[in-house]
Design a protein around this motif. Structure first.
Motif, short mmCIF file in Angstrom:
data_model
loop_
_atom_site.label_atom_id
_atom_site.label_comp_id
_atom_site.label_asym_id
_atom_site.label_seq_id
_atom_site.Cartn_x
_atom_site.Cartn_y
_atom_site.Cartn_z
N CYS A 91 0.82 -1.21 0.00
CA CYS A 91 0.00 0.00 0.00
C CYS A 91 0.86 1.27 0.00
N HIS B 246 -2.20 -4.24 -7.92
CA HIS B 246 -2.43 -3.95 -6.50
C HIS B 246 -3.84 -3.39 -6.30
N CYS C 39 -6.83 -4.43 -3.66
CA CYS C 39 -6.80 -3.63 -2.43
C CYS C 39 -7.90 -2.57 -2.45
N CYS D 112 -6.79 1.15 -1.35
CA CYS D 112 -6.09 1.93 -2.35
C CYS D 112 -7.01 2.31 -3.51
#
Ligand SMILES: [Zn+2]
Lengths: 248, 226
Positions: B3, B29, B33, B36
């Protein structure tokens, strides 16, 4: 154009960026988010399948497998409904337009000989191992065609790079165009084709093919010529990005 | 990518300024996530918000009146407005826990404060992009005389009007994507025009110009279809 970085730097530099990020998290965590919906279908295929997927925002991943069936698994936000239309071996999936449009990501398995037509606005598109004709139209998408031994291809994106790794097995045409991104093609050294490249950036790199190409035209913005026996037309067009050709 | 690494480059990502490799990593990512993704979506909203700021310079008198108005009005109505917006969005009533309520309140107030700072900063500067570079008149005339380009311009004008009417309903991510696409195309069109004005016989440039025009029509048609 006023860009985010400028805006942030003009205010308080990275500290503000961090604060904004933190706040955004706080905001997000405070709002109870409705659960995502899952769309799961399996269509049995008798002959050659034609699959059309019209997405708006989200990834589309298509992978060839050994079964005579198309399996679709999509995760969509509740505001995005998927309409399906099935007529024999012709299957069409369309994300309905809503305000604002919800996100949908598709994970699809198809028989290798399936003809594909993929339309999108925004989101990565990946096609792996397919042997049918492929047409991809999107605005903001990085496109990956992997292990693509296909008879013809037409990829057109406005923003995003296009990667093609495979072989030209039919009469074509093979057309790859992006306005903002690279066109990156890997082919076996033994593939015959009629090449036409145009790059406004003048960045054309034909790699190992440069020497084995009998050039008809060689200018900074455009190179065309015949490779081996010629044959299908391979047309690569880039504007701000590069055209890259690799021998496998 | 974790993150923290994501946070380091997320503003470049929102700008569309990352190298393909880094972009793939961050997208991977982001796909996994939620936190995020939320940051990304909020940054997109902020970008959009900052782009929509008017290019007028308010007098200090006007500013203090606005500030008084906001201060007087905000505590009364912001909750009702936020709740209505949420109900609109998800079509159901929400109940918030006390920590959630406090978090929303804190976030709203600070976001509003930042909005005011951004607004003030932007408005205290002379607008830098109010005027586009002067076009090449000779080429403009030539393009106008070329029936196919004239047709393009006409079509583009009509589609733009239709797009402008719908823009607000798209949501921040799609709006940003649309603007990114238009910037790509306009840059290509400008580059082609400039090269052609230097060398009017450049056939490759002519063809690329036509492609860029077609692309502009394609994008506008797609987005006008919403
Ligand atoms: Zn993260």
């Amino acid at each position: 154009m006023l860009r985010l970085k400028d805006t942030i730097e003009r205010c308080r530099g990275r500290k503000l960026a961090r604060l904004l990020a933190l706040l955004a998290c706080l905001f997000y965590l405070a709002i109870p988010s409705p659960a995502a919906i899952k769309f799961d279908r399996t269509y049995n295929i008798k002959g050659q399948a034609h699959l059309t997927v019209a997405n708006i925002n989200g990834a589309i991943t298509v992978t060839a497998w050994n079964r005579r069936a198309i399996a679709v698994s999509a995760i969509n936000e509740p505001s995005a409904a998927i309409a399906e239309q099935v007529s024999g071996d012709e299957i069409s999936l369309t994300v309905k337009k809503a305000m604002p449009p919800g996100k949908v990501s598709f994970q699809i398995f198809v028989p290798a000989d399936t003809d594909l037509r993929l339309n999108n606005y925004l989101g990565r598109i990946e096609v792996r191992g397919v042997r049918g004709d492929v047409s991809i139209k999107s605005y903001d998408s990085e496109v990956h065609l992997i292990d693509a031994a296909i008879p013809s291809v037409d990829v057109n994106v406005t923003t995003g790079s296009i990667f093609f790794d495979g072989d030209l097995t039919g009469d074509g045409p093979y057309t790859l165009q992006t306005l903002n991104g690279d066109v990156d093609v890997s082919l076996p050294a033994t593939t015959s084709f009629q090449l036409s490249t145009r790059a406004l950036s003048e960045k054309i790199n034909l790699g190992g093919f440069l020497n084995s190409l009998s050039s008809e035209n060689k200018a900074p913005k455009s190179i065309s010529g015949t490779h081996l026996k010629g044959g299908p037309r391979l047309s690569l067009i880039a504007f701000t990005g590069r055209i890259l050709l690799h021998k496998k | 990518m974790n993150c923290q690494e994501c946070e380091e480059i997320i503003s470049d990502y929102v700008d569309g300024a990352l190298e393909p490799g880094a972009q793939t990593k961050i997208e991977h990512h982001l796909a996994n996530c939620e936190a995020c993704r939320a940051v990304r979506d909020d940054l997109l909203q902020i970008v959009h918000f900052s782009k929509q700021l008017p290019l007028h310079i308010p007098t200090s008198d006007l500013w203090s009146r606005i500030q008084t108005e906001i201060e007087a009005e905000q505590p009364k109505t912001w909750w009702a407005r936020s709740k209505a917006r949420l109900q609109n969005l998800y079509g159901r009533d929400f109940k918030f826990s006390i920590p959630q309520f406090a978090a929303i309140a804190a976030a709203c107030i600070i976001v509003a404060a930042i909005g005011v700072v951004v607004w003030q900063k932007n408005n205290s500067q002379v607008p830098q992009f109010a005027n586009a570079a002067p076009a090449d008149n000779q080429l403009q005339t030539k393009l106008a005389n070329d029936p196919s380009f004239q047709e393009f311009e006409q079509t583009i004008k009509q589609l733009k009007e239709s797009v402008e009417q719908r823009k607000d309903t798209w949501g921040p991510e799609l709006r940003l994507s649309f603007e990114r696409n238009m910037t790509s195309i306009d840059q290509s069109l400008n580059d082609c025009r400039q090269l052609l004005s230097r060398n009017p016989n450049d056939e490759t440039c002519k063809e690329l110009l036509k492609n860029a025009y077609s692309e502009k029509v394609r994008v506008l048609q797609g987005f006008a279809n919403f």
